[in-house]
Enzyme design. Sequence first.
Site, PDB file in Angstrom:
ATOM      1  N   CYS A   1      10.097   0.785  -6.915  1.00 27.85           N
ATOM      2  CA  CYS A   1      10.359  -0.477  -6.205  1.00 27.85           C
ATOM      3  C   CYS A   1      11.151  -1.458  -7.058  1.00 27.85           C
ATOM      4  O   CYS A   1      11.919  -2.257  -6.535  1.00 27.85           O
ATOM      5  CB  CYS A   1       9.048  -1.109  -5.763  1.00 27.85           C
TER       6      CYS A   1
ATOM      7  N   VAL B   1       7.545  -2.205   7.214  1.00 29.62           N
ATOM      8  CA  VAL B   1       6.128  -1.971   7.549  1.00 29.62           C
ATOM      9  C   VAL B   1       5.296  -3.198   7.144  1.00 29.62           C
ATOM     10  O   VAL B   1       4.303  -3.522   7.802  1.00 29.62           O
ATOM     11  CB  VAL B   1       5.603  -0.661   6.902  1.00 29.62           C
ATOM     12  N   GLY B   2       5.722  -3.894   6.107  1.00 29.59           N
ATOM     13  CA  GLY B   2       5.032  -5.133   5.706  1.00 29.59           C
ATOM     14  C   GLY B   2       4.930  -6.116   6.867  1.00 29.59           C
ATOM     15  O   GLY B   2       3.902  -6.770   7.068  1.00 29.59           O
TER      16      GLY B   2
ATOM     17  N   GLY C   1       4.428  -1.307   0.178  1.00 29.30           N
ATOM     18  CA  GLY C   1       5.337  -0.453   0.947  1.00 29.30           C
ATOM     19  C   GLY C   1       6.607  -1.205   1.275  1.00 29.30           C
ATOM     20  O   GLY C   1       6.984  -2.164   0.586  1.00 29.30           O
ATOM     21  N   SER C   2       7.255  -0.770   2.360  1.00 26.67           N
ATOM     22  CA  SER C   2       8.569  -1.335   2.698  1.00 26.67           C
ATOM     23  C   SER C   2       8.425  -2.685   3.414  1.00 26.67           C
ATOM     24  O   SER C   2       7.406  -2.933   4.069  1.00 26.67           O
ATOM     25  CB  SER C   2       9.307  -0.352   3.607  1.00 26.67           C
ATOM     26  N   PRO C   3       9.459  -3.523   3.334  1.00 24.70           N
ATOM     27  CA  PRO C   3       9.428  -4.791   4.080  1.00 24.70           C
ATOM     28  C   PRO C   3       9.246  -4.578   5.588  1.00 24.70           C
ATOM     29  O   PRO C   3       8.559  -5.349   6.250  1.00 24.70           O
ATOM     30  CB  PRO C   3      10.783  -5.423   3.764  1.00 24.70           C
TER      31      PRO C   3
ATOM     32  N   GLU D   1       3.042  -6.229  -1.190  1.00 22.20           N
ATOM     33  CA  GLU D   1       3.883  -5.825  -2.326  1.00 22.20           C
ATOM     34  C   GLU D   1       5.008  -4.984  -1.745  1.00 22.20           C
ATOM     35  O   GLU D   1       4.815  -3.812  -1.422  1.00 22.20           O
ATOM     36  CB  GLU D   1       3.055  -5.010  -3.342  1.00 22.20           C
TER      37      GLU D   1
HETATM   38  P1  NAD Z   1       6.185   2.622   3.814  1.00 22.49           P
HETATM   39  O1  NAD Z   1       6.209   1.173   4.135  1.00 22.49           O
HETATM   40  O2  NAD Z   1       6.938   3.545   4.687  1.00 22.49           O
HETATM   41  O3  NAD Z   1       4.672   3.177   3.804  1.00 22.49           O
HETATM   42  C1  NAD Z   1       3.645   2.594   3.033  1.00 22.49           C
HETATM   43  C2  NAD Z   1       2.306   2.854   3.697  1.00 22.49           C
HETATM   44  O4  NAD Z   1       2.313   2.272   4.996  1.00 22.49           O
HETATM   45  C3  NAD Z   1       1.919   4.321   3.867  1.00 22.49           C
HETATM   46  O5  NAD Z   1       0.562   4.510   3.524  1.00 22.49           O
HETATM   47  C4  NAD Z   1       2.134   4.583   5.343  1.00 22.49           C
HETATM   48  O6  NAD Z   1       1.218   5.507   5.888  1.00 22.49           O
HETATM   49  C5  NAD Z   1       1.894   3.218   5.971  1.00 22.49           C
HETATM   50  N1  NAD Z   1       2.705   3.013   7.164  1.00 22.49           N
HETATM   51  C6  NAD Z   1       3.953   3.482   7.427  1.00 22.49           C
HETATM   52  N2  NAD Z   1       4.363   3.080   8.650  1.00 22.49           N
HETATM   53  C7  NAD Z   1       3.356   2.340   9.168  1.00 22.49           C
HETATM   54  C8  NAD Z   1       3.160   1.647  10.411  1.00 22.49           C
HETATM   55  N3  NAD Z   1       4.100   1.661  11.343  1.00 22.49           N
HETATM   56  N4  NAD Z   1       2.008   0.995  10.596  1.00 22.49           N
HETATM   57  C9  NAD Z   1       1.050   0.975   9.646  1.00 22.49           C
HETATM   58  N5  NAD Z   1       1.156   1.624   8.459  1.00 22.49           N
HETATM   59  C10 NAD Z   1       2.294   2.294   8.231  1.00 22.49           C
HETATM   60  O7  NAD Z   1       6.650   2.708   2.305  1.00 22.49           O
HETATM   61  P2  NAD Z   1       6.878   4.004   1.408  1.00 22.49           P
HETATM   62  O8  NAD Z   1       8.060   4.770   1.909  1.00 22.49           O
HETATM   63  O9  NAD Z   1       5.604   4.723   1.214  1.00 22.49           O
HETATM   64  O10 NAD Z   1       7.266   3.295  -0.009  1.00 22.49           O
HETATM   65  C11 NAD Z   1       8.538   2.842  -0.269  1.00 22.49           C
HETATM   66  C12 NAD Z   1       8.657   1.331  -0.105  1.00 22.49           C
HETATM   67  O11 NAD Z   1       7.610   0.683  -0.812  1.00 22.49           O
HETATM   68  C13 NAD Z   1       9.941   0.794  -0.719  1.00 22.49           C
HETATM   69  O12 NAD Z   1      10.451  -0.223   0.104  1.00 22.49           O
HETATM   70  C14 NAD Z   1       9.489   0.228  -2.058  1.00 22.49           C
HETATM   71  O13 NAD Z   1      10.330  -0.761  -2.591  1.00 22.49           O
HETATM   72  C15 NAD Z   1       8.134  -0.299  -1.688  1.00 22.49           C
HETATM   73  N6  NAD Z   1       7.277  -0.400  -2.871  1.00 22.49           N
HETATM   74  C16 NAD Z   1       6.914  -1.629  -3.331  1.00 22.49           C
HETATM   75  C17 NAD Z   1       6.135  -1.734  -4.476  1.00 22.49           C
HETATM   76  C18 NAD Z   1       5.696  -3.059  -5.036  1.00 22.49           C
HETATM   77  O14 NAD Z   1       4.841  -3.061  -5.923  1.00 22.49           O
HETATM   78  N7  NAD Z   1       6.220  -4.169  -4.591  1.00 22.49           N
HETATM   79  C19 NAD Z   1       5.724  -0.576  -5.118  1.00 22.49           C
HETATM   80  C20 NAD Z   1       6.102   0.652  -4.613  1.00 22.49           C
HETATM   81  C21 NAD Z   1       6.877   0.737  -3.478  1.00 22.49           C
END
Ligand code: NAD
Length: 468
Positions: free
Chosen positions: A248, A196-197, A192-194, A214
């Site tokens: 991503c 939330v990471g 997901g996003s940095p 990731e």
């Molecule tokens: P996101 O971080 O918003 O959400 C990802 C997951 O985290 C979802 O399941 C969501 O329910 C959960 N989440 C959201 N907020 C949360 C919180 N506060 N606490 C706990 N869990 C939470 O990301 P997104 O919008 O789903 O995806 C887009 C991002 O992911 C972009 O930054 C993209 O670059 C990245 N991404 C990375 C890869 C990779 O392989 N490196 C692949 C795909 C997407």
Amino acid sequence: MIENNKFSELFERQKANQFNIGNTTYKERIKKLKKLKKALEYTYKKDIRDAIFADFKKPFLETDLTELYLVIKEIKVAVSNLKNWTENQKVETPLTLLGTSSWIKYEPKGVCLIISPWNYPVNLTFSPLVSAIAAGNTVIIKPSELTPNTSKIMAKIVSDVFTEDEIALVEGEVEVAQELLKLPFNHIFFTGSPTVGKIVMEAASKNLTSVTLELGGKSPTIIDETANVNKAVKNLVWGKYLNTGQTCIAPDYLLVHESKKDEFLKAFKRKAEYYYSNDSLKSDSFGRVVNEKHFNRLVSYITSAKESGATIEMGGDYNQEDKFIEPTVISNINEDHALLQEEIFGPILPIKTYKHIDEVVTYVNSKERPLALYIYSNSNKNVNYVINNTRAGGTCINTIALHLSNHGLPFGGSNNSGIGKTHGYFGFQDFSNQRAVLKKYTIGPLNFLFPPYTNWKQKIVDLAIKWF
Ligand code: NAD
């Protein structure tokens, strides 16, 4: 904390089952992987295509290629290599440890959590799951709430192929992830996003849980003065607008040598029109933005860029009702504009020109470390200079994104774009604990070194430091 958590019962059941699963042979794990493969390749293929189409109108071919093919490939790689991966790895015995032998045992981490994003919902849920199963873990999965149709069908697949005390998928909003993150998992794999990471890593730190993160960010693409522009646009247009730019490792922004700008723009427009026609709204090869929030964010990038004097070189139109945004290219953007500061994650390509390759390196290094960096060039000197003086999760030379589809390569980021690696053996490793085992057979030299510490024992230690 765990007592009040509605998922603690599920977690405890998986915890109780972890050694049954962990002690399965590689052949038993292969059987499970093949069952999952069958579900994806045959039983649920149509449902998956329909579900992702319902979520963001992703063309079927893109679903087959970037979701199903990549997971199935991950399964094939694991099936072919699992025997080797799971075997104990002997290591050398130093002279000082004569009479012993040592090996690395790859044991499962235990109970794992996979949190996945919406943009490649099937691939980014099941690919890490393949690595987790290969390594012998139990897993709870939380997919994204933004692709509910796909999450529903993935829940069905998981409950069809696995029992809940081995693999379970829980659907729901962000709060579900937050609840799950309170549990003392042995490993968390987050995509997901940095932003939330960082939340995930903080939650993991409370239990000292290991993490694979990731993440994303702004991946630069460079076209230097020696590049073959006509060849470059062929996969650059595809890589940028694949999945409607919601990838991503999509090229986030382009740095083009000033001598190539006009040639590039002409070739890029020609290719985009060929791929998506001059009315991309009607193209079957171009998808939609996932939801209203992201649509509005992307449209605001276009309108504010225009207002601040940027040039729309291509596209720029949109349709609110359909969450459609044309493949767009923008130049002359102010450096502080969001297009050059935030991850775009949509079908908009900002471009900047440069005069000397040094400027490229300085610019890339002024930002967070990217997940991918691409360079189109026929100059080894330029390619090496850029690679040696920047850092990125992965790089393609004269193409886009294909490093992701070679499972012999580790996939992942660097700092802000991620921690840990996935795919093939690297995914198996991230879901394994490398247990160090040493067995003693006979009396070795160190047997003389117990207390009381006399002078002659001190001499042996002095000799060991000097010679071994
Ligand atoms: P996101 O971080 O918003 O959400 C990802 C997951 O985290 C979802 O399941 C969501 O329910 C959960 N989440 C959201 N907020 C949360 C919180 N506060 N606490 C706990 N869990 C939470 O990301 P997104 O919008 O789903 O995806 C887009 C991002 O992911 C972009 O930054 C993209 O670059 C990245 N991404 C990375 C890869 C990779 O392989 N490196 C692949 C795909 C997407």
